[in-house]
Design an enzyme around this catalytic site. Structure first.
Site, PDB file in Angstrom:
ATOM      1  N   ASP A   1      -1.393   7.140  -2.072  1.00 40.28           N
ATOM      2  CA  ASP A   1      -1.361   6.988  -0.625  1.00 40.28           C
ATOM      3  C   ASP A   1      -0.216   7.831  -0.082  1.00 40.28           C
ATOM      4  OD1 ASP A   1      -1.744   5.939   1.956  1.00 40.28           O
ATOM      5  OD2 ASP A   1      -0.696   4.053   1.527  1.00 40.28           O
TER       6      ASP A   1
ATOM      7  N   PHE B   1      -1.579   4.585   5.718  1.00 40.25           N
ATOM      8  CA  PHE B   1      -2.957   4.084   5.814  1.00 40.25           C
ATOM      9  C   PHE B   1      -3.981   5.048   5.218  1.00 40.25           C
ATOM     10  CE2 PHE B   1      -0.757   3.517  10.035  1.00 40.25           C
ATOM     11  CZ  PHE B   1      -0.129   2.327   9.715  1.00 40.25           C
ATOM     12  N   HIS B   2      -3.618   5.764   4.144  1.00 44.64           N
ATOM     13  CA  HIS B   2      -4.506   6.783   3.578  1.00 44.64           C
ATOM     14  C   HIS B   2      -4.738   6.598   2.083  1.00 44.64           C
ATOM     15  CE1 HIS B   2      -2.737   9.490   6.986  1.00 44.64           C
ATOM     16  NE2 HIS B   2      -3.713   8.725   7.439  1.00 44.64           N
ATOM     17  N   PRO B   3      -5.101   5.407   1.612  1.00 43.26           N
ATOM     18  CA  PRO B   3      -5.335   5.249   0.169  1.00 43.26           C
ATOM     19  C   PRO B   3      -6.577   6.001  -0.289  1.00 43.26           C
ATOM     20  CG  PRO B   3      -6.049   3.287   1.340  1.00 43.26           C
ATOM     21  CD  PRO B   3      -5.353   4.158   2.355  1.00 43.26           C
TER      22      PRO B   3
END
Length: 507
Positions: free
Chosen positions: A294, A445-447
């Protein structure tokens, strides 16, 4: 167990990818499509309002989860992700940009043949309408209307000028994927309101008789017989167990957390873990839930010396791509310029207090896992991104903070700059900055990566997004990215979904 009618295609998860794929597949009136979503079929009132997106992160439109305590920091951290129609596209910051083209080269090195930037370009273009942009690079007739904010917020415009004054490049289209530098970023905002994947793709398709949309439906497991996916078992809002058959394929689009969770609940994953939580092993696939990574954010905030004008957009109208000394052939830092505190930055009381910039580590080396906490589909998964597990990520974050401070002292900000609130000018050596990072970072918020595409020992899907060893089952969302692009991931998920729909139709 109740049975529903058989469908040709079942799509699990109405987030960005699920909205795109269900809409595209149902364009053929000869096929029946079922789309299921664990959350609500309506978005909260704040969702369309561009300035209010931060209020959604702890709302009913998010799963409300935490990471496990992180080994490098000693604490758990909030981990928002979208729940409900539109998924994370209904609660995110609406920044719409592709990763720098060089960051996709790692996908092909992992065995994701035909997934380089040039291969994805037609699908990036298919998603979007970018008025006034180069049609060789940008879309002209896609469902998403994307454009930078105009005019820029006064503070944001001053920060952009400060970056250029500091010797950084001025990018003309930072969202396109070819440039490094600073510039206004595209956003999926139309007439001041968010345009989610549900708005752009799904809602216009819901009138089709061959598309059934079922919100508030928890998919408990995939039905697997003889290494073939035959359908799904789920519970709808009434709590009754139900089986839906898929005559052609099941497509899992539950995201980087939900997709590996569902595969493991279905007996597909690392056999030692499945047995440890009391599940039968259908197919030993070690990469399921591995490779989680992430982007992380770390802020530098300033008190303003003059009243800040009210925000009218998504607060983050400009960003920059840069390379630290630790970069390996692709930009590894993103600088996000915020017009206000908006409740996210340490030391900020609200949007009138000040402004700030975030350093984002966008090519992280650290890798973590998603694991089950037990055999029950209703139990929250164990999410361990292993933030700063590799110290190179910490070094990159420190480089980002120093770059922001350089920008923050440029003369273009003289009219706005007050004191540095966080970290504070007395926090300047490596030791104190490390301590600041460990207590003030957050997820971006970018897994990605937990059902990685490729042909390595830990790959989960092949280059056509088919799950290795199980027929009639695909995964198509951020989980299939072997490595993370050097940008916010939503635009890439749209492109993956557009290409997935084409692959599925081809069979």
């Amino acid at each position: 167990m109740l049975r529903t009618d058989s469908y040709d295609f079942i799509v699990v998860g109405a987030g960005t990818a699920g909205c795109v794929i269900a809409a595209r597949l149902s364009e053929d009136p000869a096929v029946r499509v079922l789309l299921l979503e664990a959350g609500s079929g309506t978005t909260p009132p704040a969702s369309p309002v561009a300035t209010e997106w931060t209020t959604l992160l702890n709302s009913e439109a998010s799963w409300g989860e935490m990471t496990t305590p992180q080994a490098a920091t000693g604490a758990a951290t909030p981990f928002p992700r979208g729940r409900g129609i539109g998924g994370s596209s209904a609660i995110n910051g609406m920044m719409y940009l592709r990763g720098h083209h060089t960051s996709y080269e790692a996908w092909q090195r992992a065995g994701a043949t035909g997934w380089g930037f040039d291969d994805l370009l037609p699908y990036f273009k298919r998603c979007e309408t970018g008025a006034g942009k180069d049609p060789a690079l940008r879309g002209t007739d896609g469902p998403l209307q994307v454009a930078p904010t105009s005019p820029l917020h006064e503070v944001v415009a001053a920060c952009l000028q400060a970056a250029i004054e500091s010797g950084l490049d001025h990018a003309t289209d930072i969202s396109g994927g070819l440039e490094v530098g600073f510039g206004p970023v595209d956003a999926n905002i139309v007439n001041g309101q968010r345009q989610s994947a549900a708005d752009a793709y799904l809602t216009p398709a819901l009138a089709r008789e061959n598309l059934d949309f079922m919100p508030n439906a928890t998919v408990e497991r995939l039905a697997i017989a003889d290494r073939r996916c035959t359908g799904i078992e789920f519970r709808s809002g009434d709590g009754l167990p139900t089986f839906a058959a898929a005559a052609a394929e099941v497509v899992v689009t539950a995201g980087a957390i939900g997709s590996p969770q569902l595969l493991m609940l279905s007996g597909i994953g690392p056999q030692e873990h499945l047995r440890a939580v009391g599940l039968d092993v259908i197919h030993d696939l070690p990469g399921v839930g591995a490779n989680l990574h992430d982007h992380v954010l770390v802020p530098v905030t300033y008190r303003a010396s003059a009243p800040i004008p009210k925000a009218t957009s998504n607060h983050g109208e400009v960003l920059g791509l840069a390379e630290s000394e630790f970069a390996d052939g692709t930009p590894d830092l993103q600088i996000v310029i915020f017009d206000s505190g908006v409740g996210l930055m340490p030391g900020m009381d609200g949007p009138e207090t000040g402004y700030g910039m975030f350093a984002a580590v966008i090519q992280p080396f650290s890798r973590g896992t998603v694991r089950l906490s037990g055999p029950d589909a209703g139990a929250s998964p164990l999410i361990d991104p292993n933030y700063f597990g590799d110290d190179r990520d910490m070094l990159t974050a420190l480089a980002g903070l120093r770059l922001i401070r350089r920008i923050g002292q440029a003369s273009a900000l003289d009219a706005w700059r007050g004191e540095e609130i966080a970290p504070g000018r007395d926090v300047d050596d490596d030791e104190s900055l490390r301590a600041y990072v460990k207590t003030n970072y957050s997820t971006y918020f970018h897994p990605v990566g937990t059902c990685a595409m490729g042909d390595t020992e830990t790959s989960v899907v092949d280059s056509e997004l088919r799950v290795h060893g199980i027929s009639r089952l695909r995964v198509a969302d951020a989980s299939v990215m072997p490595s993370i692009p050097s940008a916010n991931t939503n635009a890439t998920v749209y492109a993956i979904a557009e290409r997935a729909a084409e692959l599925i139709v081809r069979g």
